[in-house]
Design an enzyme around this catalytic site. Structure first.
Site, PDB file in Angstrom:
ATOM      1  N   TYR A   1       0.855  -1.187   0.000  1.00  0.00           N
ATOM      2  CA  TYR A   1       0.000   0.000   0.000  1.00  0.00           C
ATOM      3  C   TYR A   1       0.889   1.233   0.000  1.00  0.00           C
ATOM      4  O   TYR A   1       1.584   1.509   0.972  1.00  0.00           O
ATOM      5  CB  TYR A   1      -0.909  -0.039   1.223  1.00  0.00           C
ATOM      6  CG  TYR A   1      -1.933   1.075   1.339  1.00  0.00           C
ATOM      7  CD1 TYR A   1      -2.233   1.920   0.273  1.00  0.00           C
ATOM      8  CD2 TYR A   1      -2.614   1.270   2.539  1.00  0.00           C
ATOM      9  CE1 TYR A   1      -3.181   2.929   0.401  1.00  0.00           C
ATOM     10  CE2 TYR A   1      -3.565   2.274   2.670  1.00  0.00           C
ATOM     11  CZ  TYR A   1      -3.832   3.092   1.600  1.00  0.00           C
ATOM     12  OH  TYR A   1      -4.770   4.097   1.727  1.00  0.00           O
TER      13      TYR A   1
ATOM     14  N   LYS B   1      -1.739  -1.583  -3.822  1.00  0.00           N
ATOM     15  CA  LYS B   1      -2.803  -0.591  -3.719  1.00  0.00           C
ATOM     16  C   LYS B   1      -2.139   0.773  -3.834  1.00  0.00           C
ATOM     17  O   LYS B   1      -1.325   1.145  -2.985  1.00  0.00           O
ATOM     18  CB  LYS B   1      -3.546  -0.705  -2.381  1.00  0.00           C
ATOM     19  CG  LYS B   1      -4.625   0.375  -2.205  1.00  0.00           C
ATOM     20  CD  LYS B   1      -5.246   0.341  -0.822  1.00  0.00           C
ATOM     21  CE  LYS B   1      -6.210   1.509  -0.648  1.00  0.00           C
ATOM     22  NZ  LYS B   1      -6.773   1.584   0.724  1.00  0.00           N
TER      23      LYS B   1
END
Length: 306
Positions: free
Chosen positions: A147, A175
């Site tokens: 992320y 992400k």
């Protein structure tokens, strides 16, 4: 538009296609997690069209829940949705041993994967970021989604570090909330890493560039619209996908730009009757009545949201 032929659950979509970064419901006094409400919310989101849920991410107020609360919440969500959706556990922190512990807890209670954010506040070097990610990836057999969100973590994960991490057999996805679509495209080309949009403002641009799916906050209140948009992308219908992207823009504005997304997501769910209240934990505070009325007006401009 290039044909994707990406099916949820395939290697190209290892974590599914539409994932909501789920809020964490609390009891009215904020002292405890409301596990019954969390289970109802998880089922609702899957019923709406999510094939993945992220538990104890940023929007789940992970910074203000304890290790034991995270584990119990994850267990409750896994029990609620069964095999209907992938349940991804937030296992990121700025303390590597703590992240490893969260990863092991997630594996113990049956999570399908891990979301590991850039270590925040400490501002480590890229070598430190890499070693942190490897420690978590090596802690369990679960697949990992990195992320990258420099606006919160203070530093990015650089392209070279992402490529190094992608060499690990369990690091399958990113992400992205950095918004560098060209960098992401190059990394996808070089590594095969699956990218997920982590910014609702640019979900369609990411999908058009070949992303696997979205990890969204706006899907708390508008999953069916995003499902239609991604269906259009998969059908190579850019015109229809663009129409839906533009139609949902007022909801994105309402949820993502006026207040922190977790505040508006909880308020929106309250307006929809999914949650009984919008209680937060300090330092976050609930949206005021005036802010909720503004949110109601914004959401009412898009058919099917309220």
């Amino acid at each position: 538009m290039t044909q994707t032929n990406l099916t949820p659950g395939t290697p190209e979509r290892p974590f599914g296609r539409i994932l909501t970064a789920m809020v964490t419901p609390f009891t009215p006094d904020g002292e405890k997690i409301d596990f019954d409400a969390a289970q109802r919310l998880a089922v609702h989101l899957v019923d709406q069209g999510n094939d993945g849920l992220v538990v104890s991410g940023t929007t789940g107020e992970s910074a203000t829940t304890t290790e034991h609360e995270k584990k119990d919440l994850l267990r409750a969500v896994v029990e609620a949705v069964g095999d209907r959706a992938r349940v991804i556990a937030g296992a990121g922190s700025n303390d590597t041993p703590h992240s490893v512990l969260l990863a092991k807890d997630a594996a113990e209670v049956g999570a399908d994967g891990l979301l590991v954010v850039t270590p925040y506040y400490n501002k480590p070097t890229q070598e430190g970021v890499y070693q942190h990610m490897m420690a978590v990836a090596n802690a369990t057999d679960l697949p990992v989604m990195l992320y990258d969100i420099p606006g919160r973590s203070g530093i990015p994960i650089t392209a070279d570090t992402i490529k190094r991490c992608a060499e690990h057999e369990r690091v399958l996805a990113m992400k992205d909330a950095k918004g560098d679509i060209h960098e992401g495209t190059c990394i996808m080309n070089e590594t095969g890493l699956a990218y997920y949009s982590g910014d609702d403002v640019i979900n369609l641009p990411w999908m058009a560039a070949g992303a696997a799916g979205i990890v969204s906050v706006v899907t708390h209140v508008a999953t069916p619209l995003y499902k239609q948009m991604l269906d259009a992308v998969d059908a190579n219908d850019l015109r229809e996908a663009t129409r839906i992207h533009r139609a949902v823009a007022p909801v994105v504005t309402a949820v993502m730009t006026r207040l922190p997304g977790v505040m508006t997501a909880k308020a929106g769910l309250e307006l929809q009757g999914v949650l009984a209240h919008r209680v937060m934990r300090l330092p976050l505070v609930p949206a005021t009545d005036a802010e909720v009325e503004q949110l109601r007006a914004d959401l009412a401009t898009v058919a099917g949201v309220l």
